[in-house]
Design a protein around this motif. Structure first.
Motif, PDB file in Angstrom:
ATOM      1  N   PRO A  27       0.806  -1.226   0.000  1.00 37.68           N
ATOM      2  CA  PRO A  27       0.000   0.000   0.000  1.00 37.68           C
ATOM      3  C   PRO A  27       0.834   1.268   0.000  1.00 37.68           C
ATOM      4  O   PRO A  27       0.323   2.346  -0.327  1.00 37.68           O
ATOM      5  CB  PRO A  27      -0.823  -0.122   1.287  1.00 37.68           C
ATOM      6  CG  PRO A  27      -0.019  -1.014   2.168  1.00 37.68           C
ATOM      7  CD  PRO A  27       0.624  -2.014   1.232  1.00 37.68           C
ATOM      8  N   SER A  94       4.131   1.252  10.055  1.00 35.10           N
ATOM      9  CA  SER A  94       2.662   1.301  10.079  1.00 35.10           C
ATOM     10  C   SER A  94       2.096   2.670  10.416  1.00 35.10           C
ATOM     11  O   SER A  94       0.882   2.810  10.542  1.00 35.10           O
ATOM     12  CB  SER A  94       2.121   0.281  11.088  1.00 35.10           C
ATOM     13  OG  SER A  94       2.489  -1.036  10.725  1.00 35.10           O
ATOM     14  N   GLN A  98      -0.344   4.423  14.790  1.00 42.27           N
ATOM     15  CA  GLN A  98      -0.471   3.023  15.160  1.00 42.27           C
ATOM     16  C   GLN A  98       0.609   2.614  16.153  1.00 42.27           C
ATOM     17  O   GLN A  98       0.349   1.869  17.101  1.00 42.27           O
ATOM     18  CB  GLN A  98      -0.384   2.142  13.915  1.00 42.27           C
ATOM     19  CG  GLN A  98      -0.904   0.730  14.124  1.00 42.27           C
ATOM     20  CD  GLN A  98      -2.370   0.714  14.545  1.00 42.27           C
ATOM     21  OE1 GLN A  98      -3.221   1.296  13.881  1.00 42.27           O
ATOM     22  NE2 GLN A  98      -2.642   0.064  15.662  1.00 42.27           N
ATOM     23  N   THR A 192      -0.476  -0.944   6.998  1.00 45.01           N
ATOM     24  CA  THR A 192      -1.321   0.138   7.484  1.00 45.01           C
ATOM     25  C   THR A 192      -2.762  -0.314   7.719  1.00 45.01           C
ATOM     26  O   THR A 192      -3.222  -1.306   7.154  1.00 45.01           O
ATOM     27  CB  THR A 192      -1.297   1.299   6.476  1.00 45.01           C
ATOM     28  OG1 THR A 192      -1.537   0.783   5.152  1.00 45.01           O
ATOM     29  CG2 THR A 192       0.061   1.982   6.485  1.00 45.01           C
ATOM     30  N   ILE A 193      -3.467   0.444   8.546  1.00 44.99           N
ATOM     31  CA  ILE A 193      -4.807   0.067   8.993  1.00 44.99           C
ATOM     32  C   ILE A 193      -5.791  -0.052   7.837  1.00 44.99           C
ATOM     33  O   ILE A 193      -6.760  -0.826   7.911  1.00 44.99           O
ATOM     34  CB  ILE A 193      -5.328   1.095  10.035  1.00 44.99           C
ATOM     35  CG1 ILE A 193      -6.636   0.620  10.677  1.00 44.99           C
ATOM     36  CG2 ILE A 193      -5.489   2.465   9.406  1.00 44.99           C
ATOM     37  CD1 ILE A 193      -6.488  -0.595  11.564  1.00 44.99           C
ATOM     38  N   ASP A 194      -5.557   0.656   6.741  1.00 45.18           N
ATOM     39  CA  ASP A 194      -6.480   0.569   5.605  1.00 45.18           C
ATOM     40  C   ASP A 194      -6.426  -0.795   4.927  1.00 45.18           C
ATOM     41  O   ASP A 194      -7.293  -1.095   4.099  1.00 45.18           O
ATOM     42  CB  ASP A 194      -6.176   1.670   4.586  1.00 45.18           C
ATOM     43  CG  ASP A 194      -4.749   1.592   4.066  1.00 45.18           C
ATOM     44  OD1 ASP A 194      -3.830   1.768   4.876  1.00 45.18           O
ATOM     45  OD2 ASP A 194      -4.549   1.351   2.871  1.00 45.18           O
ATOM     46  N   GLN A 195      -5.439  -1.619   5.288  1.00 47.35           N
ATOM     47  CA  GLN A 195      -5.343  -2.966   4.741  1.00 47.35           C
ATOM     48  C   GLN A 195      -5.969  -4.014   5.655  1.00 47.35           C
ATOM     49  O   GLN A 195      -5.800  -5.220   5.441  1.00 47.35           O
ATOM     50  CB  GLN A 195      -3.866  -3.322   4.507  1.00 47.35           C
ATOM     51  CG  GLN A 195      -3.175  -2.445   3.492  1.00 47.35           C
ATOM     52  CD  GLN A 195      -3.820  -2.564   2.117  1.00 47.35           C
ATOM     53  OE1 GLN A 195      -3.941  -3.658   1.580  1.00 47.35           O
ATOM     54  NE2 GLN A 195      -4.224  -1.435   1.553  1.00 47.35           N
TER      55      GLN A 195
END
Length: 283
Positions: A27, A94, A98, A192-195
């Motif tokens: 990402p 990350s 995070q 990352t959190i979007d994943q």
């Protein structure tokens, strides 16, 4: 505190990050020594400089970005030895927000946000065992990584990286040096959190429990069929068997629906916890 640790921490992070990378499932996209094209564009835009490929990033820009974007963001100068490096590596991998959450969860704080403020710094300083604190931070980080969709692609490299970060961080915390850092293939892909994997859906269970009976879904269809055939059951053995089968099927579907809902709720709660999502998300 440990302001002098920025240079050795950065040196180790750079080994983990490697050189230029642009994996189609990463990402972060185009990345050079851990700095993504997006971050580099923002850095140059703020300085009224024309954008250019991150592959051409200069050492001075690299140092400035790492200092401000990651080290300062996690209050590296104010964290104890070892904890500072672990927090910085997590921030690069990350995001600072995070990494801050992993530190807060390791401290046992109930409220989790994305800020390392004075209260959290005091809690870190007062912690009786920074070696253990680092182990807890790494445990939170690994659980987060495993909850990402890209874990099957990059998981081996990520796991190797965080294991070594733990070794180095704990060595620093006890006044030692630790192993020499190594590059692990895939370990430099951004996590990352979007994943994040989606939380398990409870919709299929609702279709066979109380919600389904009145909503026209599978449970409702079976109940409607039973009601239509029930008056005819007394005059036909076959229809009686059909009605009985529908009743049994309905009971099994309802029981299975409740069981799956319980299972899905538990899975969702565990995943929400690993991702440090707000309270109530998994309800």
């Amino acid at each position: 505190m440990t302001a002098q640790n920025f240079a050795p921490a950065l040196a180790r992070v750079l080994v983990h990050e490697g050189g230029y990378a642009n994996h189609p499932q990463d990402p972060g996209g185009a990345t050079m020594k851990g700095v993504t094209q997006r971050v580099y564009d923002a850095y140059r835009t703020r300085r009224n400089l024309t954008k250019r490929s991150v592959a051409s990033i200069e050492e001075a820009d690299l140092q400035a970005i790492y200092r401000r974007q990651y080290w300062d963001a996690v209050k590296g100068d104010k964290l104890p030895a070892g904890v500072d490096y672990v927090a910085m590596d997590g921030a690069v991998h990350s995001g600072p927000s995070q990494s801050a959450k992993w530190l807060q969860r390791a401290l046992g704080n109930v409220k989790v946000d994305d800020v390392i403020g004075e209260a959290r710094l005091a809690a870190v300083e007062a912690h009786p065992d920074h070696d253990q604190l680092i182990a807890l931070m790494i445990g939170r980080r690994l659980a987060f990584l495993e909850a990402l969709r890209t874990w099957p692609v990059f998981g081996r490299g990520w796991a190797s990286r965080v294991a070594q970060v733990k070794q180095i961080g704990q060595a620093w915390a006890t006044g030692s040096i630790g192993p020499q850092p190594a590059f692990f293939l895939g370990g430099n892909a951004k996590a990352t959190i979007d994943q994040a994997k989606p939380l398990p859906a409870k919709g299929p269970a609702d279709a066979t429990t109380g919600a389904g009976v009145t909503s026209g879904t599978l449970g409702g269809v079976i109940e409607a069929a039973r009601q239509q055939l029930d008056p005819l059951a007394a005059s036909s053995t076959v229809i009686g068997y059909v009605v009985t089968a529908l009743v049994v099927t309905g009971v099994l579907l309802t029981a299975g629906g409740y069981a799956y809902r319980w299972y899905a709720a538990r899975r969702a709660a565990r995943r929400a916890d690993a991702l440090d999502l707000p309270e109530g998300v998994a309800a």
